[in-house]
Design a protein around this motif. Structure first.
Motif, PDB file in Angstrom:
ATOM      1  N   TYR A  27     -12.982  43.126 -14.392  1.00 57.67           N
ATOM      2  CA  TYR A  27     -12.998  42.103 -13.084  1.00 57.67           C
ATOM      3  C   TYR A  27     -11.914  42.789 -12.065  1.00 57.67           C
ATOM      4  O   TYR A  27     -11.559  43.776 -11.977  1.00 57.67           O
ATOM      5  N   SER A  28     -11.871  42.377 -11.158  1.00 56.49           N
ATOM      6  CA  SER A  28     -10.636  42.458  -9.806  1.00 56.49           C
ATOM      7  C   SER A  28      -9.934  41.928  -9.840  1.00 56.49           C
ATOM      8  O   SER A  28      -9.674  40.482  -9.744  1.00 56.49           O
ATOM      9  N   ALA A  29      -8.615  42.351  -9.976  1.00 59.03           N
ATOM     10  CA  ALA A  29      -7.620  42.444 -10.070  1.00 59.03           C
ATOM     11  C   ALA A  29      -6.587  41.169  -8.741  1.00 59.03           C
ATOM     12  O   ALA A  29      -5.834  40.875  -8.911  1.00 59.03           O
ATOM     13  N   GLU A  30      -7.517  41.647  -7.587  1.00 58.07           N
ATOM     14  CA  GLU A  30      -7.084  40.647  -6.415  1.00 58.07           C
ATOM     15  C   GLU A  30      -9.051  39.625  -6.418  1.00 58.07           C
ATOM     16  O   GLU A  30      -7.846  39.048  -5.231  1.00 58.07           O
ATOM     17  N   ASP A  31      -8.971  39.057  -7.597  1.00 54.95           N
ATOM     18  CA  ASP A  31     -10.012  38.532  -7.066  1.00 54.95           C
ATOM     19  C   ASP A  31     -10.472  37.186  -8.720  1.00 54.95           C
ATOM     20  O   ASP A  31     -10.147  37.709  -9.905  1.00 54.95           O
ATOM     21  N   LEU A  32      -8.876  36.298  -8.568  1.00 51.43           N
ATOM     22  CA  LEU A  32      -8.862  35.695  -9.593  1.00 51.43           C
ATOM     23  C   LEU A  32     -10.794  34.771 -10.018  1.00 51.43           C
ATOM     24  O   LEU A  32      -9.965  34.676 -11.317  1.00 51.43           O
ATOM     25  N   PHE A  50     -13.616  45.897 -24.052  1.00 52.73           N
ATOM     26  CA  PHE A  50     -12.291  46.701 -23.445  1.00 52.73           C
ATOM     27  C   PHE A  50     -11.959  46.124 -22.500  1.00 52.73           C
ATOM     28  O   PHE A  50     -13.610  45.489 -21.561  1.00 52.73           O
ATOM     29  N   LEU A  51     -11.557  45.340 -22.153  1.00 53.93           N
ATOM     30  CA  LEU A  51     -10.874  44.882 -20.987  1.00 53.93           C
ATOM     31  C   LEU A  51     -10.716  45.949 -19.367  1.00 53.93           C
ATOM     32  O   LEU A  51      -9.586  46.363 -19.660  1.00 53.93           O
ATOM     33  N   CYS A  52     -10.896  45.648 -18.601  1.00 56.89           N
ATOM     34  CA  CYS A  52     -10.699  46.566 -17.415  1.00 56.89           C
ATOM     35  C   CYS A  52     -10.446  45.819 -15.869  1.00 56.89           C
ATOM     36  O   CYS A  52     -10.993  45.090 -15.321  1.00 56.89           O
ATOM     37  N   GLY A  53      -9.233  45.564 -15.798  1.00 56.45           N
ATOM     38  CA  GLY A  53      -9.262  44.873 -14.062  1.00 56.45           C
ATOM     39  C   GLY A  53      -8.868  46.812 -13.611  1.00 56.45           C
ATOM     40  O   GLY A  53      -7.975  47.012 -13.361  1.00 56.45           O
ATOM     41  N   ASN A  54     -10.086  46.042 -12.589  1.00 55.83           N
ATOM     42  CA  ASN A  54      -9.848  47.132 -11.595  1.00 55.83           C
ATOM     43  C   ASN A  54      -9.706  46.785 -10.268  1.00 55.83           C
ATOM     44  O   ASN A  54      -8.575  45.360 -10.080  1.00 55.83           O
ATOM     45  N   LYS A  55      -9.015  47.721  -8.602  1.00 55.81           N
ATOM     46  CA  LYS A  55      -8.168  47.392  -7.953  1.00 55.81           C
ATOM     47  C   LYS A  55      -7.391  46.885  -7.742  1.00 55.81           C
ATOM     48  O   LYS A  55      -6.788  46.359  -7.204  1.00 55.81           O
ATOM     49  N   ALA A  56      -6.294  47.260  -9.308  1.00 54.08           N
ATOM     50  CA  ALA A  56      -5.403  48.118  -9.314  1.00 54.08           C
ATOM     51  C   ALA A  56      -4.349  48.351  -7.587  1.00 54.08           C
ATOM     52  O   ALA A  56      -2.764  48.036  -7.901  1.00 54.08           O
ATOM     53  N   ASP A  57      -4.995  48.954  -7.153  1.00 55.44           N
ATOM     54  CA  ASP A  57      -4.488  49.121  -5.949  1.00 55.44           C
ATOM     55  C   ASP A  57      -3.856  48.677  -4.846  1.00 55.44           C
ATOM     56  O   ASP A  57      -3.468  48.584  -4.416  1.00 55.44           O
ATOM     57  N   LEU A  58      -4.572  47.908  -5.063  1.00 53.43           N
ATOM     58  CA  LEU A  58      -4.556  46.469  -4.065  1.00 53.43           C
ATOM     59  C   LEU A  58      -3.400  45.095  -4.999  1.00 53.43           C
ATOM     60  O   LEU A  58      -2.971  45.220  -5.771  1.00 53.43           O
ATOM     61  N   HIS A  59      -3.287  44.148  -4.077  1.00 52.00           N
ATOM     62  CA  HIS A  59      -1.980  43.263  -3.930  1.00 52.00           C
ATOM     63  C   HIS A  59      -3.264  42.306  -5.437  1.00 52.00           C
ATOM     64  O   HIS A  59      -4.451  41.957  -5.921  1.00 52.00           O
ATOM     65  N   VAL A  81     -16.926  43.264  -8.785  1.00 52.52           N
ATOM     66  CA  VAL A  81     -15.579  43.895  -9.318  1.00 52.52           C
ATOM     67  C   VAL A  81     -15.291  44.685  -9.042  1.00 52.52           C
ATOM     68  O   VAL A  81     -14.554  45.884  -9.233  1.00 52.52           O
ATOM     69  N   GLY A  82     -16.239  45.747  -9.202  1.00 54.61           N
ATOM     70  CA  GLY A  82     -16.177  46.960  -8.817  1.00 54.61           C
ATOM     71  C   GLY A  82     -17.437  47.591  -9.778  1.00 54.61           C
ATOM     72  O   GLY A  82     -16.448  49.239 -10.278  1.00 54.61           O
ATOM     73  N   LYS A  83     -18.131  47.425 -10.887  1.00 55.41           N
ATOM     74  CA  LYS A  83     -18.588  48.273 -11.920  1.00 55.41           C
ATOM     75  C   LYS A  83     -19.204  49.426 -11.461  1.00 55.41           C
ATOM     76  O   LYS A  83     -19.049  50.374 -11.851  1.00 55.41           O
TER      77      LYS A  83
END
Length: 202
Positions: free
Chosen positions: A91-96, A119-128, A19-21
């Motif tokens: 979590y990854s924004a592109e990976d449900l 704290f909740l972090c949605g990574n990869k917000a640059d993708l779909h 997810v990008g940790k």
């Protein structure tokens, strides 16, 4: 763990592998990003300390911990969670699926680091983004106020990554000051005027 004087806060990164940790860790430590195709994965816990400032007289240190890929081969031991002041649940924004697996990571956090702020972090917000705002809000409601704040960032572009860490650190610092001096954040009740007459009726 935060202490009086010069507080130091331990922040851990949690979430599924991929997810990008480690990318979050790298952005925090060196403000760099490495593409997945050329990234080398090294096993083993890693941590890095950085000092933040709120005012010229209020500095505090943050220690960010990363699993270094250990979640792929075994459950991260309780030593990773021990004495954590905060957990950034990623979590990854592109990976449900990575979003749907957050509940398991919540259980680990509350089991091994019961005092940690989450704290909740949605990574990869640059993708779909496959994870919607309504799903995020529903998850936060299900967690019954366990989630302090939520963020959307991009490790690749660096968007909002530093702002997230600054906000997490300042939140921890503020709560630490409240524990040290709870009265400092209370509004003093209005003082009733004293009677000019000091005598009794008798």
């Amino acid at each position: 763990m935060a202490v009086c004087g010069n507080p130091a806060f331990k922040i851990i990164l949690c979430g599924d592998y991929g997810v990008g940790k480690s990318s979050l860790f790298r952005r925090f430590t060196s403000n760099t990003f490495i593409e997945g195709s050329v990234r080398e994965s090294a096993l083993g816990l890693d941590h890095y300390a950085q000092t933040f400032s709120v005012t010229s007289k209020d500095d505090f240190k943050v220690q960010l911990w990363d699993t270094g890929g250990m979640e792929r081969v075994a459950t991260v031991t309780s030593s990773y969670y021990k004495f954590s002041d905060a957990a950034i649940l990623t979590y990854s924004a592109e990976d449900l699926e990575s979003f749907n697996n957050l509940s398991q990571h919540i259980l680990e956090i509350v089991s091994y680091a019961e005092n940690a702020k989450i704290f909740l972090c949605g990574n990869k917000a640059d993708l779909h983004e496959y994870v919607t705002d309504s799903q995020i809000n529903e998850f936060k409601e299900q967690c019954q106020d366990l989630i302090v704040k939520s963020y959307k960032v991009s490790c690749k572009s660096g968007v909002r990554v530093h702002e997230m860490f600054q906000d997490v650190a300042e939140t921890l610092s503020r709560e630490n000051r409240q524990r040290i001096d709870p009265d400092a954040f209370k509004v003093a009740p209005p003082v009733e005027p004293k009677s000019k007459c000091g005598c009794g009726t008798g």
